[in-house]
Write an enzyme that holds these catalytic residues in place. Sequence first.
Site, PDB file in Angstrom:
ATOM      1  N   ASP A 152       0.849  -1.189   0.000  1.00  0.00           N
ATOM      2  CA  ASP A 152       0.000   0.000   0.000  1.00  0.00           C
ATOM      3  C   ASP A 152       0.887   1.243   0.000  1.00  0.00           C
ATOM      4  OD1 ASP A 152      -1.984  -1.870   0.409  1.00  0.00           O
ATOM      5  OD2 ASP A 152      -2.239  -1.394   2.543  1.00  0.00           O
ATOM      6  N   ASP A 154       0.977   4.337   2.236  1.00  0.00           N
ATOM      7  CA  ASP A 154       0.465   4.919   3.472  1.00  0.00           C
ATOM      8  C   ASP A 154       0.900   6.372   3.536  1.00  0.00           C
ATOM      9  OD1 ASP A 154      -0.707   2.499   4.554  1.00  0.00           O
ATOM     10  OD2 ASP A 154       1.349   1.805   4.854  1.00  0.00           O
TER      11      ASP A 154
END
Length: 234
Positions: A152, A154
């Site tokens: 991901d 972040d």
Amino acid sequence: MQVCAAPPFALEHALSCDARWRPHDLLHLQRLQAFDNEPSWVREAFGRAPYAVVRRAPAANGFVAIGMRGVGRSERYGTWASSADVVSAVSPEALAFSSTPLAGRDALPAFTALAALQEDATGPLSAFAWGPTGSAGFELAAHVPTVTASSDLDLLIRTHDKPLAQDFASELLDYLQALAQRIGVRVDAQLDTPAGGVALAEWAAGKPRVLARHARGPQLVADPWAATSHGDDA
């Protein structure tokens, strides 16, 4: 943190967080003190990259609460560093515009999304100080491969002194989700508020109260920018 070392000080001495560093800052350490029951992977991880992330926890004078990361998601360890062992520190917002991925790694989805945000000088994120955390932030700071094709992106968005209206939060969330869908990566944003860390998605949802992750523990709050009894050690 799945595992956390016992603090090397009396709990009544853990009054606040060292103001020199904020949660999610990355610290370059010259030494990492070992504690009982330390996971076996920690020494190898520290040898590969002597960096740790500042975590939300009060500490006694001379100590800072840190998080170590290993190779996989299961390798996370909350521990403590001596303030004297901090060589340097870098914030997520500094990483956003002062660091670049290692050679040949800028095509990874997390870094592709980060580059798109950096290049958009007029998007809704441009109104705030912001930067990468998680694997992307760690790789940019430590200069060791950490991001994978499935990582991901972040983000931390500083709103400590700038309250974020829920309608603007919804606009910002839609913007990030559209970017994530276009690139094929998950983007997870957290707001840094006086009450602690609040998920952008939760605040944008218009809930009457949201979960704020504070140094002294999670709390449900109606307004993360209202005065809190905890003070400034978020």
